[in-house]
Design an enzyme around this catalytic site. Structure first.
Site, PDB file in Angstrom:
ATOM      1  N   CYS B  31       0.837  -1.211   0.000  1.00 32.71           N
ATOM      2  CA  CYS B  31       0.000   0.000   0.000  1.00 32.71           C
ATOM      3  C   CYS B  31       0.870   1.259   0.000  1.00 32.71           C
ATOM      4  CB  CYS B  31      -0.939  -0.068   1.207  1.00 32.71           C
ATOM      5  SG  CYS B  31      -1.368   1.463   1.987  1.00 32.71           S
ATOM      6  N   CYS B  34       0.724   3.681   2.948  1.00 33.76           N
ATOM      7  CA  CYS B  34       1.258   3.043   4.160  1.00 33.76           C
ATOM      8  C   CYS B  34       2.774   3.241   4.241  1.00 33.76           C
ATOM      9  CB  CYS B  34       0.960   1.545   4.168  1.00 33.76           C
ATOM     10  SG  CYS B  34      -0.810   1.171   4.139  1.00 33.76           S
TER      11      CYS B  34
END
Lengths: 286, 101
Positions: B31, B34
């Site tokens: 991600c 992230c």
């Protein structure tokens, strides 16, 4: 691989491209002929035009000027940016391009629709990033709110995960045939159960049960890319340093997207700053 | 303080029974946002010995993600005495996270 990809063909993007090109960078501009500038009937407050100039003419001149300087310009809509550390992948609906640095100058498009329930269920069924959050919706029913290639592109990222995908245009016309189920009714509310999204209620009193909703309105803009890449935003504005650099090294933001004065002067200035900063970044990483 | 790795097995002892406020970052390795959140969380862990700071890999701890209603990553929880006091979704600044302590 390009040294720099500029997204946006308005005064900020083109200025960045021109400064970078003149410093010998290999530059690609991806643009879509959608700019706030094109809506300006006449600009009287920009330096050097005795009788003013129309927004359309100034925009076209900018594109022509960049072309004459050897900037590569392609009329394609960007749907995603990925990567990092000086190796970025810029995806359009039909192609992928690689670059060492990226300038985002897509204007200040709003990413959040005015629909009741959007804020309440953000992170609880409402998402702005199919690649990030698709994982949570395996075999679930999903809606994508949008009406263009960006919505189709997000749906494509979800199609192998979700059980069912419906594109909701919220009263807009779908820009092209997508192969997905499309519902055009205006949305009156997103409603939930137990703190998470459970259905979309339309103004015609019909309902669609869903587990998740992905927002992808109109063309993808800077705010959409920020959500996918992890660019820091505050109050809807992307945060930059004095070189127009974001918290991601090698990604710059300029023009209306950067907030402040919505003027050609300021867009051109910030484009120059971003272009020169990209030059420094690319040359230092060679 | 070091950054901790929370899992389904240690969550009760290290988070719910902690004697200090806890910051939990739900993330996945694939991600984008992230990856940008991670250094912010590391920085907080390095600076604040009065807090317990750790990460949960949602790929390996799906039950925890479901239990805490995580449907978007990154999601950051601030817990005190075993209760969630604040939830942030999407990339969140250090100031915003610490403001919730």
């Amino acid at each position: 691989m390009y040294d720099l990809i500029v997204i946006g063909g308005g005064p900020a993007g083109i200025s960045a491209a021109i400064y970078a090109k003149r410093a010998n960078l290999n530059v690609l501009v991806l643009y879509t002929m959608e700019s706030q500038l094109l809506k300006a009937h006449k600009i009287d407050n920009y330096y050097g035009f005795v009788n003013g100039i129309s927004g359309q003419e100034l925009y076209n001149n900018g594109i022509g000027q960049a072309q004459n300087l050897g900037v590569h310009l392609v009329n394609e809509e960007v749907t995603d940016i990925a990567g990092g550390d000086g190796e970025f992948v810029v995806k359009t609906f039909t192609n992928e391009y690689q670059a060492k640095s990226v300038v985002i100058a897509t204007g200040n498009k709003k990413i959040k629709p005015d629909i009741k329930g959007i804020d309440e269920y953000e992170g609880r069924g409402i998402s702005y990033c199919a690649i990030c959050d698709g994982f949570f919706y395996r075999n679930k029913k999903i809606a994508v709110i949008g009406n263009g290639r960006y919505a189709i592109s997000e749906a494509n990222d979800l199609k192998n995960i979700a059980a069912e995908i419906t594109i909701l245009t919220n009263g807009e016309k779908m820009a092209e045939d997508s192969g997905y189920i499309v519902k055009t009714a205006k949305i009156s509310e997103i409603s939930g159960d137990d703190g998470r999204v459970s259905k979309v209620i339309f103004e015609d009193n019909t309902e669609l049960p869903v587990d998740g909703i992905f927002i992808a309105i109109g063309q993808a803009g800077g705010g959409d890319f920020a959500k996918k890449l992890g660019i820091l935003m505050e109050n809807g504005n992307i945060q930059t340093d004095e070189n127009m650099e974001t918290n991601i090294k090698g990604i710059y933001v300029c023009g209306n997207l950067a907030g402040g004065l919505l003027q050609v002067n300021k867009a051109a200035y910030e484009g120059a700053v971003a272009g020169l900063a990209a030059v420094k970044y690319v040359k230092s990483s060679k | 303080m070091d950054i901790r790795e929370f899992t389904q097995d240690n969550f009760e002892n290290e988070v719910l029974k902690a004697d200090k406020p806890v910051i939990v970052d739900f993330f996945a390795t694939w991600c984008g946002p992230c990856k940008m959140q991670s250094p912010i969380i590391d920085e907080i862990a390095g600076e604040r010995s009065d807090l317990i700071v750790g990460k949960v890999d949602v790929d390996e701890n799906q039950d925890l993600a479901v239990k805490y209603g995580v449907m978007s990553i990154p999601t950051i929880l601030v817990l005190k005495n075993g209760e969630v006091k604040k939830t942030f979704t999407g990339l969140t600044s250090k100031e915003d996270i610490l403001g919730a302590i």
